[in-house]
Motif scaffolding. Structure first.
Motif, PDB file in Angstrom:
ATOM      1  N   PRO A   1       0.808  -1.230   0.000  1.00 12.64           N
ATOM      2  CA  PRO A   1       0.000   0.000   0.000  1.00 12.64           C
ATOM      3  C   PRO A   1       0.838   1.276   0.000  1.00 12.64           C
ATOM      4  CG  PRO A   1      -0.574  -1.423   1.870  1.00 12.64           C
ATOM      5  CD  PRO A   1       0.519  -2.098   1.121  1.00 12.64           C
ATOM      6  N   GLU A   2       1.983   1.258   0.681  1.00  4.97           N
ATOM      7  CA  GLU A   2       2.813   2.461   0.704  1.00  4.97           C
ATOM      8  C   GLU A   2       3.332   2.792  -0.694  1.00  4.97           C
ATOM      9  OE1 GLU A   2       6.211   4.299   3.519  1.00  4.97           O
ATOM     10  OE2 GLU A   2       6.695   2.351   2.664  1.00  4.97           O
ATOM     11  N   ILE A   3       3.753   1.784  -1.421  1.00  7.65           N
ATOM     12  CA  ILE A   3       4.246   2.001  -2.789  1.00  7.65           C
ATOM     13  C   ILE A   3       3.116   2.529  -3.663  1.00  7.65           C
ATOM     14  CG2 ILE A   3       5.232   0.893  -4.830  1.00  7.65           C
ATOM     15  CD1 ILE A   3       7.204   1.150  -2.472  1.00  7.65           C
ATOM     16  N   GLU A   4       1.934   1.943  -3.525  1.00  8.71           N
ATOM     17  CA  GLU A   4       0.783   2.405  -4.305  1.00  8.71           C
ATOM     18  C   GLU A   4       0.462   3.857  -3.976  1.00  8.71           C
ATOM     19  OE1 GLU A   4      -2.229   2.393  -7.043  1.00  8.71           O
ATOM     20  OE2 GLU A   4      -0.695   0.888  -6.746  1.00  8.71           O
ATOM     21  N   THR A   5       0.537   4.222  -2.691  1.00  5.06           N
ATOM     22  CA  THR A   5       0.280   5.609  -2.279  1.00  5.06           C
ATOM     23  C   THR A   5       1.282   6.559  -2.913  1.00  5.06           C
ATOM     24  OG1 THR A   5      -0.601   4.856  -0.155  1.00  5.06           O
ATOM     25  CG2 THR A   5       0.115   7.150  -0.281  1.00  5.06           C
ATOM     26  N   ILE A   6       2.541   6.173  -2.890  1.00  6.88           N
ATOM     27  CA  ILE A   6       3.593   7.025  -3.446  1.00  6.88           C
ATOM     28  C   ILE A   6       3.427   7.176  -4.956  1.00  6.88           C
ATOM     29  CG2 ILE A   6       6.084   7.279  -3.794  1.00  6.88           C
ATOM     30  CD1 ILE A   6       6.407   5.509  -1.225  1.00  6.88           C
ATOM     31  N   LEU A   7       3.225   6.057  -5.639  1.00  6.87           N
ATOM     32  CA  LEU A   7       3.145   6.086  -7.096  1.00  6.87           C
ATOM     33  C   LEU A   7       1.896   6.796  -7.609  1.00  6.87           C
ATOM     34  CD1 LEU A   7       4.401   2.492  -7.974  1.00  6.87           C
ATOM     35  CD2 LEU A   7       5.656   4.642  -8.178  1.00  6.87           C
ATOM     36  N   SER A   8       0.833   6.752  -6.824  1.00  2.00           N
ATOM     37  CA  SER A   8      -0.410   7.366  -7.298  1.00  2.00           C
ATOM     38  C   SER A   8      -0.599   8.801  -6.817  1.00  2.00           C
ATOM     39  CB  SER A   8      -1.610   6.516  -6.873  1.00  2.00           C
ATOM     40  OG  SER A   8      -1.709   6.500  -5.469  1.00  2.00           O
ATOM     41  N   ALA A   9       0.332   9.313  -6.026  1.00  2.46           N
ATOM     42  CA  ALA A   9       0.198  10.675  -5.504  1.00  2.46           C
ATOM     43  C   ALA A   9       0.340  11.701  -6.628  1.00  2.46           C
ATOM     44  CB  ALA A   9       1.251  10.932  -4.433  1.00  2.46           C
ATOM     45  N   ASP A  10      -0.510  12.706  -6.594  1.00  5.01           N
ATOM     46  CA  ASP A  10      -0.408  13.768  -7.588  1.00  5.01           C
ATOM     47  C   ASP A  10       0.602  14.815  -7.109  1.00  5.01           C
ATOM     48  OD1 ASP A  10      -1.764  15.056  -5.566  1.00  5.01           O
ATOM     49  OD2 ASP A  10      -3.534  15.525  -6.754  1.00  5.01           O
ATOM     50  N   GLU A  11       0.881  15.779  -7.951  1.00  4.24           N
ATOM     51  CA  GLU A  11       1.913  16.778  -7.660  1.00  4.24           C
ATOM     52  C   GLU A  11       1.589  17.576  -6.400  1.00  4.24           C
ATOM     53  OE1 GLU A  11       4.140  20.569  -9.766  1.00  4.24           O
ATOM     54  OE2 GLU A  11       2.891  19.241 -10.972  1.00  4.24           O
ATOM     55  N   THR A  12       0.340  17.932  -6.230  1.00  4.76           N
ATOM     56  CA  THR A  12      -0.070  18.703  -5.056  1.00  4.76           C
ATOM     57  C   THR A  12       0.222  17.933  -3.771  1.00  4.76           C
ATOM     58  OG1 THR A  12      -1.843  19.684  -6.376  1.00  4.76           O
ATOM     59  CG2 THR A  12      -1.999  19.925  -3.992  1.00  4.76           C
ATOM     60  N   THR A  13      -0.099  16.668  -3.765  1.00  4.85           N
ATOM     61  CA  THR A  13       0.152  15.829  -2.587  1.00  4.85           C
ATOM     62  C   THR A  13       1.642  15.713  -2.322  1.00  4.85           C
ATOM     63  OG1 THR A  13      -1.851  14.572  -3.069  1.00  4.85           O
ATOM     64  CG2 THR A  13      -0.272  13.551  -1.571  1.00  4.85           C
ATOM     65  N   ARG A  14       2.424  15.496  -3.367  1.00  6.92           N
ATOM     66  CA  ARG A  14       3.878  15.361  -3.188  1.00  6.92           C
ATOM     67  C   ARG A  14       4.487  16.630  -2.616  1.00  6.92           C
ATOM     68  NH1 ARG A  14       3.433  12.711  -8.254  1.00  6.92           N
ATOM     69  NH2 ARG A  14       4.151  14.583  -9.299  1.00  6.92           N
ATOM     70  N   ARG A  15       3.976  17.775  -2.990  1.00  7.62           N
ATOM     71  CA  ARG A  15       4.514  19.043  -2.472  1.00  7.62           C
ATOM     72  C   ARG A  15       4.216  19.212  -0.987  1.00  7.62           C
ATOM     73  NH1 ARG A  15       6.422  22.564  -6.297  1.00  7.62           N
ATOM     74  NH2 ARG A  15       5.891  22.067  -8.438  1.00  7.62           N
ATOM     75  N   LEU A  16       3.176  18.555  -0.485  1.00  6.19           N
ATOM     76  CA  LEU A  16       2.811  18.659   0.927  1.00  6.19           C
ATOM     77  C   LEU A  16       3.632  17.739   1.826  1.00  6.19           C
ATOM     78  CD1 LEU A  16      -1.097  18.838   0.628  1.00  6.19           C
ATOM     79  CD2 LEU A  16       0.500  20.726   1.063  1.00  6.19           C
ATOM     80  N   TRP A  17       4.327  16.771   1.234  1.00 13.92           N
ATOM     81  CA  TRP A  17       5.124  15.846   2.038  1.00 13.92           C
ATOM     82  C   TRP A  17       6.296  16.581   2.663  1.00 13.92           C
ATOM     83  CZ3 TRP A  17       5.359  11.568  -2.253  1.00 13.92           C
ATOM     84  CH2 TRP A  17       4.135  10.873  -2.273  1.00 13.92           C
ATOM     85  N   SER A  18       6.638  16.200   3.884  1.00 13.67           N
ATOM     86  CA  SER A  18       7.779  16.812   4.581  1.00 13.67           C
ATOM     87  C   SER A  18       9.087  16.269   4.007  1.00 13.67           C
ATOM     88  CB  SER A  18       7.696  16.491   6.075  1.00 13.67           C
ATOM     89  OG  SER A  18       7.933  15.098   6.279  1.00 13.67           O
ATOM     90  N   GLU A  19      10.187  16.888   4.435  1.00 16.14           N
ATOM     91  CA  GLU A  19      11.507  16.416   3.981  1.00 16.14           C
ATOM     92  C   GLU A  19      11.726  14.962   4.402  1.00 16.14           C
ATOM     93  OE1 GLU A  19      14.689  19.037   5.307  1.00 16.14           O
ATOM     94  OE2 GLU A  19      13.291  20.713   5.209  1.00 16.14           O
ATOM     95  N   GLU A  20      11.320  14.643   5.632  1.00 11.44           N
ATOM     96  CA  GLU A  20      11.496  13.271   6.133  1.00 11.44           C
ATOM     97  C   GLU A  20      10.655  12.276   5.323  1.00 11.44           C
ATOM     98  OE1 GLU A  20      10.616  15.852   8.199  1.00 11.44           O
ATOM     99  OE2 GLU A  20      12.595  16.191   9.050  1.00 11.44           O
ATOM    100  N   GLU A  21       9.425  12.646   5.033  1.00 14.00           N
ATOM    101  CA  GLU A  21       8.565  11.761   4.242  1.00 14.00           C
ATOM    102  C   GLU A  21       9.141  11.557   2.845  1.00 14.00           C
ATOM    103  OE1 GLU A  21       4.015  12.352   5.738  1.00 14.00           O
ATOM    104  OE2 GLU A  21       4.970  14.092   4.796  1.00 14.00           O
ATOM    105  N   LEU A  22       9.622  12.620   2.247  1.00  7.99           N
ATOM    106  CA  LEU A  22      10.211  12.503   0.910  1.00  7.99           C
ATOM    107  C   LEU A  22      11.403  11.552   0.924  1.00  7.99           C
ATOM    108  CD1 LEU A  22       9.984  16.226  -0.178  1.00  7.99           C
ATOM    109  CD2 LEU A  22       8.823  14.311  -1.287  1.00  7.99           C
ATOM    110  N   GLY A  23      12.246  11.684   1.926  1.00  7.48           N
ATOM    111  CA  GLY A  23      13.403  10.793   2.033  1.00  7.48           C
ATOM    112  C   GLY A  23      12.984   9.348   2.238  1.00  7.48           C
ATOM    113  N   HIS A  24      12.014   9.141   3.116  1.00 12.18           N
ATOM    114  CA  HIS A  24      11.520   7.795   3.376  1.00 12.18           C
ATOM    115  C   HIS A  24      10.883   7.186   2.128  1.00 12.18           C
ATOM    116  CE1 HIS A  24       9.610   4.439   5.432  1.00 12.18           C
ATOM    117  NE2 HIS A  24       8.462   4.806   4.875  1.00 12.18           N
ATOM    118  N   TYR A  25      10.044   7.968   1.441  1.00 15.90           N
ATOM    119  CA  TYR A  25       9.372   7.465   0.248  1.00 15.90           C
ATOM    120  C   TYR A  25      10.374   7.180  -0.877  1.00 15.90           C
ATOM    121  CZ  TYR A  25       4.925   8.835   2.414  1.00 15.90           C
ATOM    122  OH  TYR A  25       3.845   8.959   3.249  1.00 15.90           O
TER     123      TYR A  25
END
Length: 160
Positions: free
Chosen positions: A30-54
């Protein structure tokens, strides 16, 4: 069995394989599906830590996909080698001296269970490789994009 039934069965096997690897709309990761299906707006809201983890999660998944591709290449090479051995041994007994080699091979596949089984393994492995081709690289590229977005956020954070 009719050819349409065989094709349908073959496509079902590919779908099951895709699902096994988590490459589908509803994935077992599910985490991979969440990452791959996220749109640009959602990705911009992720924190630095989340971006690194993803990004790290996607790189691991890309490695997993590549390992699956490598295993399919190994199966393919094994099946092709054994198919050549069988065809070298039995193919000459089919057709006449004027029959093309490809036709002799087809006759052998139709008549020899071992050749038919190896031909099916070759078909399945080639199909799986084509199915997965470039997916691992695309996932890796997305992971790199997330890392770059993380760096951008970090730079903007330090400028403040």
């Amino acid at each position: 069995m009719k050819i349409n039934d065989e094709l349908s069965e073959f496509l079902d096997v590919l779908d099951q394989y895709r699902t096994k690897l988590g490459i589908s709309i509803f994935t077992k990761y599910p985490e991979i599906e969440t990452i791959l299906s996220a749109d640009e707006t959602t990705r911009r809201l992720w924190s630095e830590e989340e971006l690194g983890h993803y990004s790290y999660s996607l790189q691991g998944y890309a490695c997993y996909i590549q390992r699956e591709i490598n295993e399919e290449h190994i199966k393919l090479n094994w099946a092709k080698h054994n198919f050549r051995v069988i065809s070298g041994k039995y193919c000459a007994g089919y057709g006449t001296q004027y029959t093309k080699y490809e036709e002799r091979v087809d006759m052998m596949i139709a008549d020899n269970e071992g050749a038919r089984a190896l031909d099916e393994i070759i078909l399945n492995a080639e199909s799986r490789i084509k199915l997965l081709d470039f997916i691992g690289q695309r996932i890796s590229n997305m992971a790199n994009s997330l890392t770059e977005l993380q760096k951008t956020k970090r730079a903007v954070h330090y400028e403040r």
